[in-house]
Design an enzyme around this catalytic site. Sequence first.
Site, PDB file in Angstrom:
ATOM      1  N   THR A  86       0.732  -1.150   0.328  1.00 13.08           N
ATOM      2  CA  THR A  86       0.253   0.080   0.137  1.00 13.08           C
ATOM      3  C   THR A  86       0.737   1.488  -0.219  1.00 13.08           C
ATOM      4  O   THR A  86      -0.373   2.263  -0.365  1.00 13.08           O
ATOM      5  CB  THR A  86      -0.788   0.779   1.258  1.00 13.08           C
ATOM      6  OG1 THR A  86      -0.148   0.445   2.672  1.00 13.08           O
ATOM      7  CG2 THR A  86      -1.959  -1.007   1.467  1.00 13.08           C
ATOM      8  N   HIS A 120       6.334  22.019  -1.554  1.00 18.15           N
ATOM      9  CA  HIS A 120       5.676  22.416  -0.311  1.00 18.15           C
ATOM     10  C   HIS A 120       6.692  21.592   1.044  1.00 18.15           C
ATOM     11  O   HIS A 120       6.661  22.272   2.413  1.00 18.15           O
ATOM     12  CB  HIS A 120       4.370  22.213   0.369  1.00 18.15           C
ATOM     13  CG  HIS A 120       3.824  23.153  -0.921  1.00 18.15           C
ATOM     14  ND1 HIS A 120       2.267  23.297  -0.690  1.00 18.15           N
ATOM     15  CD2 HIS A 120       3.927  23.414  -1.771  1.00 18.15           C
ATOM     16  CE1 HIS A 120       2.028  23.931  -1.891  1.00 18.15           C
ATOM     17  NE2 HIS A 120       3.317  24.874  -2.667  1.00 18.15           N
ATOM     18  N   HIS A 155       7.394  27.897   3.308  1.00 18.61           N
ATOM     19  CA  HIS A 155       7.195  26.311   3.198  1.00 18.61           C
ATOM     20  C   HIS A 155       9.030  25.660   3.940  1.00 18.61           C
ATOM     21  O   HIS A 155       8.509  24.893   4.723  1.00 18.61           O
ATOM     22  CB  HIS A 155       6.896  25.483   2.117  1.00 18.61           C
ATOM     23  CG  HIS A 155       6.154  25.353   1.050  1.00 18.61           C
ATOM     24  ND1 HIS A 155       5.165  25.800   1.587  1.00 18.61           N
ATOM     25  CD2 HIS A 155       6.201  26.092   0.062  1.00 18.61           C
ATOM     26  CE1 HIS A 155       4.205  25.910   1.045  1.00 18.61           C
ATOM     27  NE2 HIS A 155       4.533  26.428  -0.060  1.00 18.61           N
TER      28      HIS A 155
HETATM   29  C1  RB5 Z   1       2.231  -6.850   3.319  1.00 20.91           C
HETATM   30  O1  RB5 Z   1       2.033  -7.700   2.645  1.00 20.91           O
HETATM   31  C2  RB5 Z   1       2.012  -6.018   3.339  1.00 20.91           C
HETATM   32  O2  RB5 Z   1       1.356  -5.576   4.287  1.00 20.91           O
HETATM   33  C3  RB5 Z   1       2.886  -4.498   2.532  1.00 20.91           C
HETATM   34  O3  RB5 Z   1       3.793  -4.013   1.282  1.00 20.91           O
HETATM   35  C4  RB5 Z   1       2.292  -3.105   3.418  1.00 20.91           C
HETATM   36  O4  RB5 Z   1       0.930  -2.573   2.581  1.00 20.91           O
HETATM   37  C5  RB5 Z   1       2.617  -2.283   4.033  1.00 20.91           C
HETATM   38  O5  RB5 Z   1       1.862  -1.403   4.509  1.00 20.91           O
END
Ligand code: RB5
Length: 143
Positions: free
Chosen positions: A66, A97, A132
Site C-alpha cells: 500500500t 512544499h 515552506h
Molecule cells: C505486505 O503483505 C504488506 O502488508 C506490505 O507490503 C505493506 O502494504 C504494509 O503497509
Amino acid sequence: MIILASDHAGFQLKEQIKEFFNNENITTIDVGTYSKDKVDYPDFAKAGNERVLESPQNIGIYICGTGIGMSIAANRNPKIRAALCMNSTFASLARKHNDANVLILPGRYMNRIKAINIVKTFLTTDFEKGRHAIRVRKLNNMV
Ligand code: RB5
C-alpha cells in the site's frame, strides 16, 4: 544518487522502476528486497534511509503493498521526509512544499506507467523554500 527499496509486495514495481532508470543510464542503489519471498518492510525502509542520508542530494524511492507501512517506517527517522504519492500532483507538491526526500509508492495499487510518471515529476520538481522552509524546519522540533 537514487536509492531504491521495497518489500516483497513492492518488488515487481521496484524492478520496473530500476529498469526505467537503467534504460536512461541513471545509476541507482538497490538495497533490496531482491525476490518475491516474504520480508518485513521496516528492514528495507531502514536500509534505504541509511543510504539516503549519506548525502542531501540523495532521493529514496520505497515501495510496499500500500505504501503505508513504508511511509510509517521511513518517517520514524527525523531526517527523512517520506511522501506516499498516488499521482503526479501529490509528487509535485511533496517536493515543492515538503521538500520530501523519499517518494513512497503502493506496489499493489499502481501500474508501471503511472509510477514512472510520478517518479519523473518527483525528480524534476524543486523545493519552493520561503514559507515552506519555515514549516519544514519546524519538523525538526516535533519531539
Ligand atoms: C505486505 O503483505 C504488506 O502488508 C506490505 O507490503 C505493506 O502494504 C504494509 O503497509
